[in-house]
Design a protein around this motif. Structure first.
Motif, short mmCIF file in Angstrom:
data_model
loop_
_atom_site.label_atom_id
_atom_site.label_comp_id
_atom_site.label_asym_id
_atom_site.label_seq_id
_atom_site.Cartn_x
_atom_site.Cartn_y
_atom_site.Cartn_z
N ILE A 1 0.85 -1.20 0.00
CA ILE A 1 0.00 0.00 0.00
C ILE A 1 0.88 1.24 0.00
N GLU A 2 1.99 1.17 0.74
CA GLU A 2 2.91 2.31 0.83
C GLU A 2 3.42 2.73 -0.56
N GLN A 3 3.54 1.76 -1.45
CA GLN A 3 4.06 2.06 -2.81
C GLN A 3 3.02 2.76 -3.70
N MET A 4 1.74 2.67 -3.31
CA MET A 4 0.67 3.20 -4.17
C MET A 4 0.59 4.72 -4.06
N PRO A 5 0.08 5.40 -5.10
CA PRO A 5 -0.09 6.85 -5.00
C PRO A 5 -1.12 7.21 -3.92
#
Ligand code: NAD
Length: 332
Positions: A220-224
């Motif tokens: 989730i951290e990688q998502m915009p």
């Protein structure tokens, strides 16, 4: 063949009864879910017919084996509910319905996207309350947005065709790339690249040990920021507690789920007079930007007819000893 049909709803009975006269099988419908408490109902039958939340774990398979029931037809595509190793060891024949209507699921995923992006779930309630204010209903266009699809099999493929029709840029991730999609302009990326570049992410891969909790705190951290996440595949692809945290912090801007990790005790039942004890789904229901449906993406007339047709053909093939084109391959 004498077939015990578990987890039967009225719409299952209707679609099967319509074409059963063309096949030499005798169906007995049970509303009960198949599990260790109900498996003895299969006594005296040649085959069982089951759905997504029926238990086909080692203990149920062993009991079926003792009862001499060695044929299983699944009324669904996914088979994560089957203990494949035990089924192989005991020599079960298991067939499924690999692609009854990929469009039904893909269209439902898009219905969720459009509801969330245009807030029609809020507008529906507002108008019924005689409230015609547009405050807070501003949405966003899908045209020009970047959509990432994880799993480009039958449903992913149908979903991509719709996304392209809306004028979206389509990114994809799969273990196997589909060349035909590349010619349509779909760009295959690594999972990390897809997660960081997609404004809308839709999950269309199966639940396997490798995909369980594919959406977790670190992915989730990688998502915009403000990403829209759609899951019409299997609940456990998402780690629910991490998604709730990300909704609270507004990292996830929209969530549409047709499947839920703990759905087995909830979905397909009318629990309107019961006390809801599942705190995670209760919390999810409180967000204005979360849309939940109860595993209904498959539920179209066309899909139900196709499920009944293919299931009966699978039984015909088992009965006649023909090649089982829809048999589950035992690779685990
Ligand atoms: P499919 O087998 O045609 O496609 C699945 C795709 O996922 C394949 O291309 C496969 O290579 C890919 N895949 C496998 N492991 C992967 C991984 N680790 N990472 C990325 N991709 C991976 O299946 P389908 O018919 O498209 O169905 C997809 C899923 O949708 C099913 O497994 C089922 O769980 C779910 N489903 C849900 C409903 C519903 O009503 N909500 C109905 C039908 C199917």
């Amino acid at each position: 063949m004498k077939v015990a049909c578990f987890s039967t709803k009225s719409y299952d009975r209707e679609s099967f009864d319509l074409i059963l006269p063309k096949h030499a099988h005798d169906f007995t419908y049970f509303e009960a879910k198949l599990d260790k408490h109900t498996v003895s109902l299969a006594k005296g039958f040649d085959a069982i017919c089951t759905f997504v939340n029926d238990h086909l774990d080692a203990s149920v398979l062993k009991k079926l084996n003792t009862l001499g029931v060695k044929n299983i037809v699944l009324r669904c595509a996914g088979y994560n509910q089957v203990d494949l190793e035990k089924a192989d060891e005991l020599g079960f024949k298991i067939c499924r319905v690999p692609a009854y209507s990929p469009e039904a699921v893909a269209e439902h995923a898009f219905a969720m996207i459009l509801t969330l992006s245009r807030k029609t779930h809020k507008a529906y309630n507002r108008i019924r309350d005689n409230n015609y204010s547009l405050e807070g209903l501003a949405g966003f266009n899908l045209n020009g947005k970047t959509v990432g699809i994880i799993g480009t099999g039958a449903i992913g493929h149908a979903f991509i065709k719709i996304a392209l029709g809306f004028g979206c840029k389509v990114l994809a991730y799969d273990l196997i790339e589909d060349k035909s999609l590349k010619t349509l302009g779909v760009e295959y990326l690594t999972l990390d690249e897809l997660l960081s570049q997609s404004q809308i992410i839709s999950l269309h891969c199966p639940l396997t040990p490798g995909t369980k909790h594919l959406v977790n705190a670190s992915t989730i951290e990688q998502m915009p920021d403000g990403v829209m996440l759609i899951n019409t595949s299997r609940g456990a692809l998402i780690e629910t507690k991490s998604v709730i945290k990300a909704l609270e912090s507004r990292k996830i801007g929209y969530l549409g789920i047709d499947v839920y990790e703990q759905e087995e005790d909830l979905f397909f039942k009318n629990l309107s007079e019961e006390i809801l004890m599942d705190e995670q789904i209760a919390r999810l229901m409180t967000f204005p930007n979360v849309l939940i449906t109860g595993h209904q993406a498959f539920l179209t007339k066309e899909a139900l007819a196709e499920i009944a047709k293919t299931t009966l053909q699978n039984l015909d093939a088992i009965a006649s000893g023909a090649n089982l084109v829809n048999a589950i391959k035992y690779s685990y």
